[in-house]
Scaffold this active site. Sequence first.
Site, mmCIF file in Angstrom:
data_model
loop_
_atom_site.group_PDB
_atom_site.id
_atom_site.type_symbol
_atom_site.label_atom_id
_atom_site.label_comp_id
_atom_site.label_asym_id
_atom_site.label_seq_id
_atom_site.Cartn_x
_atom_site.Cartn_y
_atom_site.Cartn_z
ATOM 1 N N GLU A 45 0.805 -1.225 0.000
ATOM 2 C CA GLU A 45 0.000 0.000 0.000
ATOM 3 C C GLU A 45 0.837 1.272 0.000
ATOM 4 O OE1 GLU A 45 -2.295 -3.161 2.319
ATOM 5 O OE2 GLU A 45 -0.246 -2.396 2.235
ATOM 6 N N ASP A 66 20.461 22.170 -27.786
ATOM 7 C CA ASP A 66 20.508 23.303 -28.695
ATOM 8 C C ASP A 66 21.842 24.017 -28.491
ATOM 9 O OD1 ASP A 66 19.415 25.273 -30.516
ATOM 10 O OD2 ASP A 66 19.266 26.584 -28.777
ATOM 11 N N GLU A 94 5.115 -12.408 3.711
ATOM 12 C CA GLU A 94 3.777 -12.587 4.300
ATOM 13 C C GLU A 94 2.959 -13.604 3.493
ATOM 14 O OE1 GLU A 94 3.513 -7.987 5.988
ATOM 15 O OE2 GLU A 94 2.143 -8.671 4.424
ATOM 16 N N ASN A 136 1.945 -3.935 7.839
ATOM 17 C CA ASN A 136 2.100 -3.202 6.577
ATOM 18 C C ASN A 136 2.194 -1.694 6.776
ATOM 19 O OD1 ASN A 136 2.043 -5.570 5.179
ATOM 20 N ND2 ASN A 136 0.089 -5.236 4.168
#
Length: 883
Positions: free
Chosen positions: A273, A315, A663, A688
């Site tokens: 997440e 350039d 996990e 988490n």
Amino acid sequence: MKPVWGLSNEQVGKRQASEGKNVLQPPKKSGVLQRILRQLKDVAIIVLLIAVVLSFLLAFSHGSGFIEPIVILAVVVLNLILAITQEGKAEKALEALEKLSAPYCVVLREGVKKSIDTAELVPGDILILETGNIVPADARLLESNSFFSDESALTGESEPAEKNAAFIPSTNAPLGDQHNMIFTGCVVTAGRGTAVVTATGMKTQMGQIAGFLSGSKQMKTPLQLRLDQLGKTIVWIAVISAFFLFAVGLRGGTDFGTMLLIAISLAVAAVPEMLALIVTLTLTNGVQKMVKKHALIRKLPAVETLGNTSVICSDKTGTLTQNRMAVKQLWICNGEPFSDEATFSKVQSDFLKYLVMGSNATYEIDEEGDKAYLGNATDVGILRLLDEKGYVIDEENYRRVAEIPFSSERKKMSVIFQVKTGGYLVLTKGALDRLSLSSESAADLEAAQNVHDKFAENALRVIALACKHVDVLPDNSHLDELERDSQLMGLIGLIDPPRPEVAVAIAKAKAAGIRTVMITGDHATTAGAIAKNLGILQEGQNVMTGAQLAKMSDVELNDTVRNFSVYARVTPEDKIRIVKAWQANGEVVAMTGDGVNDAPALKAADIGIAMGKSGTEVAKSASDMILTDDNFATIVEAVGEGRNVYANIKKTINFLLVCNMSEIIIMMFAQMAGWGILLTPVMLLLINLVGDGIPGINLSREEFDPKLMDNKPIKRNESFFSDDLLHLILRQTIACSVAVLIGYYMGTFVTLPGSTAPSVAVGQTMAFLITGLTSIVHVFHVRSVKSVFKTSIKNNMALFGSAVAMIVVFALLVALPVGQIFGLSSIGGIHWLIVIAATLLPTAIREIGRFFDNIPLIREQRHLRKTLVSKLRRKNRPDAASS
């Protein structure tokens, strides 16, 4: 034929009806909803939205709380806001283009001069132009008198272009060679003229550039492509793992509802997440660091893209050079060439004074007390050298009385002074072959021609100066007679000089595996000479002109683009073709520029870089990054910071994937082994967000490692998992999984003396601690390829502090009664020792694995050391010394 009437009002009305107003068409603006929907197509965002849905389902069905879905939703919203606000807007570039247009212009209609709004111009209108006017539309000159136009923003040429109504260009001549044409947005720097409008609005050269900007689609950056691929991989892993676990559980007799919850929790666990947020913070941190180094990032992904840059298409005018003519070499008859940096003798200083007297440049003092030079670039360059030397013109003894102006046919000009002691001094300045010299100068002419050729070989623009003394002046109609039989005084060579820091920056870029390519509207000879001096044009590389490029197909250009390092006399369309050809060869292309003519290529490149001081608003608006100090060397500094950003993103991926993959493994193994639920959904959410999220956020603050600039650029299609990263991730994932499974087994099935009785609650608590703590400790594994014990923590104390704080939080969740809310139980002292030992197991495996990984390198270093020692011994032998 002199125009005396112009268009009638009726003709103007009809042409406005058919051609429209002389304005640039604004692009269709995307609404907020459209921008949001466009961002929602991003795979990373889709992954997060899936996590939100799954988390809400889990919260409603299992009562695990709404912390996880709310946090993930907040991450989605934050990423959307950042992406939308950083999004490049082509309409802003078009608004800047409109600002270049003059608001009013003078035209001849029905025989009367009128001042009208430029938007009212139509093809066929007769324009009346003089010095200082901004050209309101593309037009062909009908009459011209010493007419010069500054087209540097459109063609890239540093000097104003001389225009001549009588000139007839060749078919398909580039803009810089259309000497009878003037173009929208360019400034009349000298002279006056009349012209007939040939194109208005979107049909002008400026309008075509606006069309390129509004019509071009921005390619996804390499980072976005890699994150998309990673997101898809994570989705497939999550879905397959969840379905597999669901099927195994049902087959083992577990009820449908329980297995659905486990499958959902596993899918949530598989989704990192915090990845999108940490990546965004890493990019933002890179932006802040680049601002301190004078590089302003307009679009977040450009930070990482710059680090992957493998080709810089630059350039010339104003980017590699200073966009101002400067005298570099001087030569006086019967002498040797001398540099502008030399200490001038009286004869040399007098020669410079005469050069200034034969010029038309002057200056004004601005509000800040600085000199603002006025005049054409050549004359200004001569006057600037006079000021730098501290010399002053003797205006008391020389009074200017007449001038014979410069013209393209004559290639020379003359200024006539009345001398206080009597008579007149005529100074003629121009091309050597156009001067009418006396017989006395014949002896000097051969030497002058040799010096002229040497100056020209070094891309210097050569100007000759001659003088003549007369007692009386002819009438004004015969002033040109004064230019005959002049005495040659000497020559000067001018050039738009390179920026002093550019050569070193190009060398540093080359050392970092980055190739610099010059793209300019200037002449091939000048561009090639400057490119050689800067180290751009090297052995085996060539110069290509726009005319040659026009004859090549896109396939031919793609196949040969690596053979050319300089492209001269090119158009805006050519620049886009060159950029795309490099991209077709798998290169990540950065395009630098400051003019209007650079804007389409800036937009098409992977990263467009505009100059902040000298750059036009058009170029800035089309760019991804702006150099606030106009320093080409800043690009190399920014590349280093970009590489650091990419390295930190790879560290984040390593960190989060090991945590999430472990996990998945322990959850699946527990089900197949019949152990049940190893970690509850709530425990997974805590790990988490707390164990991975907080330290991971501080991982984005890792400092720059100078060794990153020794690496080759990352290829466009190269995966995140190159350089054995996948191998390291798999090894540490297995190590972390084994450590957690050992802890769970010891807490659930093994009776330990003097400790809490084994149970599922104790096993889950130990698994929770080991999973969380190994995740936290793993953040130190990913910081460097060096040993954990040899990597300093001083340059990222925030990471160290957050890791220690999270370790304390995990310990307190188990030690205090509050942990019971999350299904945790108290454990005994021996259990704590097992937790600590299991937590350190992945670190031990990492260090051992690192040792074995380095054995080939150690062997190579030993071999090199032995070879060096052997060579030194042979060198120091007595027989070698005597020989």
